[in-house]
Design a protein around this motif. Structure first.
Motif, PDB file in Angstrom:
ATOM      1  N   PHE A   8       0.831  -1.209   0.000  1.00 19.99           N
ATOM      2  CA  PHE A   8       0.000   0.000   0.000  1.00 19.99           C
ATOM      3  C   PHE A   8       0.870   1.266   0.000  1.00 19.99           C
ATOM      4  O   PHE A   8       0.525   2.265  -0.622  1.00 19.99           O
ATOM      5  N   ALA A   9       1.997   1.205   0.689  1.00 17.53           N
ATOM      6  CA  ALA A   9       2.890   2.365   0.806  1.00 17.53           C
ATOM      7  C   ALA A   9       3.759   2.587  -0.427  1.00 17.53           C
ATOM      8  O   ALA A   9       4.563   3.511  -0.450  1.00 17.53           O
ATOM      9  N   THR A  10       3.607   1.787  -1.452  1.00 17.71           N
ATOM     10  CA  THR A  10       4.473   1.855  -2.627  1.00 17.71           C
ATOM     11  C   THR A  10       4.159   3.030  -3.550  1.00 17.71           C
ATOM     12  O   THR A  10       5.049   3.534  -4.236  1.00 17.71           O
ATOM     13  N   LEU A  11       2.914   3.494  -3.577  1.00 18.44           N
ATOM     14  CA  LEU A  11       2.522   4.542  -4.531  1.00 18.44           C
ATOM     15  C   LEU A  11       3.399   5.799  -4.472  1.00 18.44           C
ATOM     16  O   LEU A  11       3.839   6.273  -5.525  1.00 18.44           O
ATOM     17  N   PRO A  12       3.697   6.356  -3.313  1.00 14.83           N
ATOM     18  CA  PRO A  12       4.561   7.542  -3.311  1.00 14.83           C
ATOM     19  C   PRO A  12       5.943   7.275  -3.914  1.00 14.83           C
ATOM     20  O   PRO A  12       6.523   8.156  -4.563  1.00 14.83           O
ATOM     21  N   PHE A  13       6.448   6.069  -3.735  1.00  9.77           N
ATOM     22  CA  PHE A  13       7.755   5.725  -4.318  1.00  9.77           C
ATOM     23  C   PHE A  13       7.661   5.612  -5.841  1.00  9.77           C
ATOM     24  O   PHE A  13       8.584   5.999  -6.558  1.00  9.77           O
ATOM     25  N   ILE A  14       6.544   5.090  -6.329  1.00 14.11           N
ATOM     26  CA  ILE A  14       6.338   5.027  -7.776  1.00 14.11           C
ATOM     27  C   ILE A  14       6.244   6.443  -8.339  1.00 14.11           C
ATOM     28  O   ILE A  14       6.856   6.754  -9.365  1.00 14.11           O
ATOM     29  N   VAL A  15       5.508   7.295  -7.657  1.00  7.49           N
ATOM     30  CA  VAL A  15       5.394   8.694  -8.094  1.00  7.49           C
ATOM     31  C   VAL A  15       6.775   9.350  -8.119  1.00  7.49           C
ATOM     32  O   VAL A  15       7.146  10.008  -9.098  1.00  7.49           O
ATOM     33  N   LEU A  16       7.540   9.155  -7.072  1.00  9.54           N
ATOM     34  CA  LEU A  16       8.887   9.734  -7.022  1.00  9.54           C
ATOM     35  C   LEU A  16       9.777   9.163  -8.127  1.00  9.54           C
ATOM     36  O   LEU A  16      10.539   9.900  -8.769  1.00  9.54           O
TER      37      LEU A  16
ATOM     38  N   SER B 184      11.370  11.297 -11.073  1.00  8.47           N
ATOM     39  CA  SER B 184      12.835  11.358 -11.150  1.00  8.47           C
ATOM     40  C   SER B 184      13.355  11.393 -12.583  1.00  8.47           C
ATOM     41  O   SER B 184      14.542  11.593 -12.799  1.00  8.47           O
ATOM     42  N   ARG B 185      12.479  11.244 -13.563  1.00  5.04           N
ATOM     43  CA  ARG B 185      12.926  11.363 -14.958  1.00  5.04           C
ATOM     44  C   ARG B 185      13.539  12.727 -15.221  1.00  5.04           C
ATOM     45  O   ARG B 185      14.388  12.877 -16.093  1.00  5.04           O
ATOM     46  N   VAL B 186      13.137  13.721 -14.417  1.00  4.73           N
ATOM     47  CA  VAL B 186      13.696  15.065 -14.538  1.00  4.73           C
ATOM     48  C   VAL B 186      15.188  15.053 -14.196  1.00  4.73           C
ATOM     49  O   VAL B 186      15.984  15.722 -14.841  1.00  4.73           O
ATOM     50  N   TRP B 187      15.572  14.277 -13.185  1.00  3.45           N
ATOM     51  CA  TRP B 187      16.960  14.252 -12.718  1.00  3.45           C
ATOM     52  C   TRP B 187      17.760  13.113 -13.335  1.00  3.45           C
ATOM     53  O   TRP B 187      18.947  13.244 -13.569  1.00  3.45           O
TER      54      TRP B 187
ATOM     55  N   ILE C   3      15.015   2.324 -13.950  1.00  4.62           N
ATOM     56  CA  ILE C   3      15.550   1.350 -12.989  1.00  4.62           C
ATOM     57  C   ILE C   3      14.688   1.301 -11.720  1.00  4.62           C
ATOM     58  O   ILE C   3      14.194   0.225 -11.353  1.00  4.62           O
ATOM     59  N   PRO C   4      14.459   2.448 -11.037  1.00  5.49           N
ATOM     60  CA  PRO C   4      13.591   2.350  -9.850  1.00  5.49           C
ATOM     61  C   PRO C   4      12.150   1.994 -10.196  1.00  5.49           C
ATOM     62  O   PRO C   4      11.473   1.314  -9.420  1.00  5.49           O
ATOM     63  N   ILE C   5      11.676   2.414 -11.363  1.00  6.50           N
ATOM     64  CA  ILE C   5      10.307   2.068 -11.756  1.00  6.50           C
ATOM     65  C   ILE C   5      10.168   0.557 -11.909  1.00  6.50           C
ATOM     66  O   ILE C   5       9.226  -0.050 -11.383  1.00  6.50           O
TER      67      ILE C   5
END
Length: 157
Positions: free
Chosen positions: A31-39, A43-46, A53-55
């Motif tokens: 359930f807590a994974t969504l904010p990490f997916i959003v981040l 992160s494509r900006v950086w 890789i993180p996706i």
């Protein structure tokens, strides 16, 4: 086969997977994974294309998570009942206990979809307000949906 049942077969292919996913550690870490997916998407900006890789790691996590944890010793908690209610909803579409829940579930799935679309647009446009509003909308609708699944599970017992 409807879309929900098809996705269920990918993420929770058998009865054993559902029981493992009813473990509170499985429920809340997934359930807590969504904010990490959003981040990760943001992160494509950086990171440019390295954001994949993180996706990919997070997608693998979502798929593997229900199999990582042991079956809980008790299913007498809100999270386990939500998971087991979702199993009833997906696997037993003709259950008599499902009838009074169909319309609210349809509405809640629609609300989750609207929130998801807002979230996706916010991520695509790099609009922090739409992204956060979409994510909040998804989480609120999902929590309400899970609460309905607890009710459905208790009605089916």
């Amino acid at each position: 086969m409807d879309m929900k049942k098809g996705l269920s077969k990918i993420f929770l292919p058998d009865e054993e997977s559902w029981l493992h996913h009813a473990n509170p550690w499985s429920i809340w870490t997934r359930f807590a994974t969504l904010p990490f997916i959003v981040l990760a998407v943001w992160s494509r900006v950086w990171l440019g294309w390295y954001c994949l890789i993180p996706i990919v790691i997070l997608v693998v996590w979502v798929v593997v998570n229900p199999r990582l944890f042991a079956k809980p010793t008790s299913f007498d908690n809100w999270g386990a009942k939500a998971v087991l209610g979702e199993r009833v909803y997906i696997t037993d579409k003709d259950a008599a206990s499902l009838e009074k829940h169909k319309l609210p579930i349809l509405i809640l799935n629609g609300l989750q979809t609207i929130g998801g679309l807002i979230l996706i647009y916010g991520l695509w446009d790099l609009n922090i307000y739409l992204t956060l509003h979409g994510m909040s909308f998804v989480y609120l609708a999902k929590m309400w949906f899970l609460d309905r699944m607890v009710w459905l599970y208790e009605d089916s017992q």
